[in-house]
Design an enzyme around this catalytic site. Structure first.
Site, PDB file in Angstrom:
ATOM      1  CE1 TYR A   2      -3.914   2.113   0.374  1.00 42.22           C
ATOM      2  CE2 TYR A   2      -2.802   3.189   2.394  1.00 42.22           C
ATOM      3  CZ  TYR A   2      -3.981   3.051   1.377  1.00 42.22           C
ATOM      4  OH  TYR A   2      -4.835   4.037   1.574  1.00 42.22           O
TER       5      TYR A   2
ATOM      6  CG  ASN B  22      -6.106   7.236  10.459  1.00 39.21           C
ATOM      7  OD1 ASN B  22      -4.965   7.445   9.945  1.00 39.21           O
ATOM      8  ND2 ASN B  22      -6.320   5.802  10.714  1.00 39.21           N
TER       9      ASN B  22
ATOM     10  CB  VAL C 167      -9.187   1.564  14.610  1.00 39.44           C
ATOM     11  CG1 VAL C 167      -9.160   3.003  14.234  1.00 39.44           C
ATOM     12  CG2 VAL C 167      -9.458   1.523  16.379  1.00 39.44           C
ATOM     13  CB  VAL C 168     -13.890   4.512  13.372  1.00 45.58           C
ATOM     14  CG1 VAL C 168     -15.129   5.352  13.877  1.00 45.58           C
ATOM     15  CG2 VAL C 168     -12.654   5.596  13.622  1.00 45.58           C
ATOM     16  CB  SER C 169     -16.082   0.474  10.901  1.00 42.04           C
ATOM     17  OG  SER C 169     -14.929   0.394  10.454  1.00 42.04           O
TER      18      SER C 169
END
Ligand code: UDP
Ligand code: UDP
Length: 265
Positions: A87, A116, A129-131
């Site tokens: 990536y 992010n 991370v958030v989801s």
């Protein structure tokens, strides 16, 4: 057999490439190809039809940064042979191609480095991370913190990101970027977990999982360039953005459970 597509094009947004570590590491060879071959093909198209072209680059070009916060003139600290390299290096090579087409062929380019981003319409299995934390908290599952949770990220709400992207595309030809688009408010991953548990009133426990290899220790954009060149800065802070994102997942999960009940009946 492939057929050419004939299109009237005056602006190209090259957003291709999965951005979540679990997804881009699933088929790393395709990830590099998507960024590098994809950029070559889109730049070739932009050259032929004389379109303006915007590249969705990433804060990952800074790798595990030694300069904090990150300014656009920092060259980064990227492992070229690690699990994230497909990536990071793919996106770095795409930036190289954009600037060479600009120097060599005078293409009108726009390179944005996205930090992010989160918000409604993320996939529940996105893996970022958030989801992950919101879905885990809503389902009463354990919250998975990788490492000790002291690593930091700066989270940008999707609407702010889109506004920055549109402004960059609309900017004068002298604005090529690279330009950081992100929210400079920085949080540890442990702070994020605690906040989400508290907002949802979840019964979830925090559990530790191994820290992925080369996981950046810290990340925070310096957005002076975006402010000066685009008159842009983010408006939605974490509390408000999380409220909207939690509402989105709550609705999605309750619709899923209704569907499951109907399927059983
Ligand atoms: N390309 C494309 N669509 C177009 C024009 C070009 O996909 O409308 C591809 C083309 O196949 C080539 C790449 O973009 O592989 C780069 O094009 P460019 O003209 O820069 O390169 P060249 O063909 O001169 O090597
Ligand atoms: N992370 C975590 N638990 C998760 C998913 C991610 O602790 O369930 C951590 C991850 O190790 C990283 C940070 O959260 O330090 C941000 O990860 P993400 O995959 O969202 O994006 P990155 O910025 O690493 O590309």
């Amino acid at each position: 057999m492939t057929f050419p597509i004939y299109l009237e094009v005056d602006q190209i947004y090259n957003l291709a490439c999965p951005a979540s570590p679990i997804h881009y590491q699933h088929d790393p060879v395709q990830t590099t190809k998507t960024s590098v071959h994809g950029a070559i093909n889109m730049l070739g198209l932009a050259k032929r039809v004389k379109a303006k072209i915007l590249q969705a680059s990433t804060s990952e070009v800074y790798g595990d940064p030694n300069v904090h916060p990150q300014t656009e003139d920092y060259w980064g600290h990227v492992n070229p042979i690690g699990p994230r390299s497909c990536y990071d290096e793919g996106k770095r090579c795409a930036e190289t191609l954009f600037f060479d087409y600009w120097r060599q062929h005078r293409l009108r380019i726009k390179v944005m480095r996205i930090f992010n981003t989160y918000g409604p319409r993320m996939h529940p299995n996105d893996g970022r991370v958030v989801s992950n934390f919101i879905v885990q908290a809503l389902l009463g599952q354990d919250i998975t913190i990788y490492g000790d949770g002291s690593q930091t990220r700066s989270f940008c709400y999707v609407d702010d990101l889109i506004e920055g992207m549109m402004r960059l595309m609309a900017s004068g030809d002298q604005v090529t970027g690279p330009i950081n688009i992100g929210n400079p408010n920085e949080f540890t991953i442990l702070e994020l977990a605690t906040k989400i548990i508290e907002m949802i009133g979840a019964k979830s426990k925090i559990v530790r999982r191994p820290l992925p290899e080369n996981d950046p220790r810290q990340r925070q954009p310096n957005i002076s360039r975006a402010k000066a060149q685009l008159g842009w800065e983010p408006r939605t802070q974490l509390q408000e953005g999380l409220t909207r994102t939690i509402a989105y997942f709550e609705k999605m999960l309750s619709e899923d459970s209704v569907r499951e009940t109907q399927a059983v009946e």
